[in-house]
Design an enzyme around this catalytic site. Structure first.
Site, PDB file in Angstrom:
ATOM      1  N   LYS A 109       0.843  -1.197   0.000  1.00 31.39           N
ATOM      2  CA  LYS A 109       0.000   0.000   0.000  1.00 31.39           C
ATOM      3  C   LYS A 109       0.879   1.248   0.000  1.00 31.39           C
ATOM      4  O   LYS A 109       2.008   1.203   0.475  1.00 31.39           O
ATOM      5  CB  LYS A 109      -0.850   0.034   1.273  1.00 31.39           C
ATOM      6  CG  LYS A 109      -2.032  -0.912   1.287  1.00 31.39           C
ATOM      7  CD  LYS A 109      -2.859  -0.699   2.558  1.00 31.39           C
ATOM      8  CE  LYS A 109      -4.005  -1.694   2.631  1.00 31.39           C
ATOM      9  NZ  LYS A 109      -5.013  -1.517   1.580  1.00 31.39           N
ATOM     10  N   ARG A 119     -10.565 -11.363   1.770  1.00 32.73           N
ATOM     11  CA  ARG A 119     -11.375 -12.450   1.204  1.00 32.73           C
ATOM     12  C   ARG A 119     -10.633 -13.777   1.256  1.00 32.73           C
ATOM     13  O   ARG A 119     -11.232 -14.834   1.350  1.00 32.73           O
ATOM     14  CB  ARG A 119     -11.787 -12.075  -0.228  1.00 32.73           C
ATOM     15  CG  ARG A 119     -10.638 -11.867  -1.161  1.00 32.73           C
ATOM     16  CD  ARG A 119     -11.011 -11.062  -2.407  1.00 32.73           C
ATOM     17  NE  ARG A 119     -11.016  -9.617  -2.153  1.00 32.73           N
ATOM     18  CZ  ARG A 119     -11.303  -8.717  -3.074  1.00 32.73           C
ATOM     19  NH1 ARG A 119     -11.636  -9.086  -4.304  1.00 32.73           N
ATOM     20  NH2 ARG A 119     -11.285  -7.437  -2.773  1.00 32.73           N
TER      21      ARG A 119
END
Ligand code: BES
Ligand code: MN
Ligand code: ZN
Length: 489
Positions: free
Chosen positions: A273, A347
């Site tokens: 990130k 996920r």
């Protein structure tokens, strides 16, 4: 913070401070319950127009014969009085009380009810908001900690006291559950590790006679949770799969399973990130924190339900051993996943927990996750994203959100979106591109939730606030607690 409930008449209770509501016509709502000397004193003050402004504005007055201090608060037209206004009033009252020395308060509840607000709900929301607004971050600042010793007497007619008691009980349980969630969220990621979350689950189990089971790396490997473990690979912090069971429902009653994303820090992995605001990725375990908060509430209320809480927990960091874009992993379900972006890790850990949930033959499964930045773009910070493979479950959760002022808004899970997850090399890819990012994330999860009724709550926008007043919100503990309380009756 202490509450007690009294049914004596207002003038017979000894307290240093009383809260008195004034409506839009400058009338004291409780007038008939006060002594004439007191109402004359207050009417003079009110007619001096010192108490102006919107609903919630406050005037602190001193020294009537009967009370040392009086907090006058504007309700506006009581016929259009609402929960939102009640909460604003409670916040303003608490803010005033924090600055006062004497903190023995009498709060007559019946001033705040109308056709829409029952006495029980007024009591519940006042208690909830008092506890919420006296929450102090368990910070690591070395100066002395602030503790608010406020004693609040909830005063009502004796015919209402059972409702006030029940409201108090629910309000307190929900607020304390949410405060646990906030505490966990606000802790730094070097303290709030997967092991710390596991220890918290053990503590809850001990306190409320629940069963906690903590699975370590070896046991997770044995379960073949290849997707979860691929995320944990880049971190030296031991991953944990946390199981917490509350079995107070009927023996043959299928459980409600709550699954929480427990990424204790999300740097993105090899798909690193950007640095700006990366500290906020300590909040990436707020799904886990919220299901633990709900379990705390469930324990306090000892709800007659079977509830199971599942938390896959690890860090998502870049490392020589970390999972790479293009790696293909096999999930516990047997389905293969091509990892195209290691930052779509939530996920990857949740899918294995959803498969693990099958062993309970659950009534329903609800997962909670700070899953996608796209959800923040879609709904902002007011509503949690709500997805479900069952319309009536979705409606029920939406209703719980409205009732508890902790709202969620439905987003579609249509088949059209599933195609975006196609991979040339595996059963699916872990991302579906920028468009509809929260929907494709939910579509990914839905492939692992086919055997039961399931809902997914994306709390990326609601779990914490950013900027100067950065902090965990405790959401969606109120919504999920409401859901379970309503299921328990
Ligand atoms: N934890 C983040 C989602 C997130 C973003 C939560 C901002 C709160 C605020 C999640 O793991 C993530 O990184 N998602 C990616 C998915 C993308 C790579 C498909 C995102 O939202 O950018
Ligand atoms: Mn991520
Ligand atoms: Zn994440």
């Amino acid at each position: 913070m202490k509450f007690n409930i009294k049914t004596d008449s207002i003038m017979d209770i000894s307290a240093d401070i009383i809260i008195i509501a004034v409506n839009d016509k400058n009338q004291i709502i409780n007038k008939s319950k006060l002594k004439p000397s007191c109402t004359t004193y207050l009417s003079n003050i009110i007619s001096s127009k010192d108490l102006l402004g919107d609903v919630g504005s406050i005037l602190l007055v001193h020294g009537s014969k009967d009370f040392e201090r009086i907090i006058l608060v504007r309700t506006g037209d009581i016929n259009t009085f609402s929960y939102k206004k009640l909460i604003k009033i409670t916040q303003n009252v608490v803010r005033t009380l924090k600055n006062l020395k004497s903190k023995n308060v009498i709060l007559p509840i019946e001033q705040f009810i109308n056709n829409q607000i029952s006495i029980q709900n007024a009591s519940e929301f006042i208690v909830r908001e008092v506890i919420n607004s006296t929450y102090e971050i368990n910070s690591l600042k070395t100066k002395e900690k602030v503790i608010h010793n406020i004693n609040i007497c909830l005063q009502c007619e004796s015919s209402n006291s059972n409702y006030v008691k029940l409201g108090h009980k629910h309000g307190e349980a929900v607020a304390l559950g949410a405060n646990l969630t906030k505490d966990l969220g606000n802790l730094p990621p070097n303290i709030c590790t997967p092991t710390y979350l596991a220890n918290t689950a053990k503590k809850i189990a001990k306190q409320f006679k629940m069963q906690a089971k903590i699975l370590d790396q070896k046991q997770i490997e044995k379960l073949k949770m290849g997707s979860f473990l691929s995320v944990a690979k880049g971190s030296r912090e031991a991953p944990k799969f946390i199981v917490l069971e509350h079995n107070k429902g009927k023996k043959n009653q299928k459980p409600i399973v709550l699954v929480g994303k427990g990424i204790t820090f999300d740097a993105g992995g090899i798909s690193l990130k950007p640095g700006l605001n990366m500290d906020e990725m300590k909040y990436d375990m707020c799904g886990a924190a919220s299901v633990l908060g709900v379990m705390h509430t469930v324990g306090l209320l000892n709800l007659p339900l079977n509830v199971v809480c599942l938390i896959p927990s690890c860090e998502n960091l870049p490392d020589g051993m970390a999972v790479k874009p293009a790696d293909i992993v096999t999930s516990m379900s047997g389905q293969t996943i091509e990892i195209l972006n290691t930052d779509a890790e939530g996920r990857l850990i949740l899918c294995d927990a959803l498969t693990y949930a099958e062993r309970y033959k659950p009534e329903i499964v609800i997962d909670v996750a700070t899953l996608t930045g796209a959800c923040v773009i879609a709904l902002g910070n007011y509503a949690t994203g709500l997805f479900s493979n069952d319309k009536s479950l979705s409606d029920e959760l939406e209703e719980s959100g409205i009732k508890s002022l902790d709202k969620a808004w439905p987003l579609p899970l249509w088949d059209e979106y599933q195609g975006l997850l196609d991979s040339n090399f595996a059963d699916m890819a872990n991302i579906g591109g920028r468009a509809g990012g929260s929907i494709t994330a939910a579509c990914f999860l839905s492939r692992f939730a086919k055997k039961y009724n399931w809902a997914h709550l994306d709390i990326a926008g609601t779990a914490n606030t950013s900027g100067k007043s950065k902090g965990a919100t405790g959401r969606p503990v109120p919504m999920l607690s409401q859901f379970l309380i309503d299921r328990a009756v």
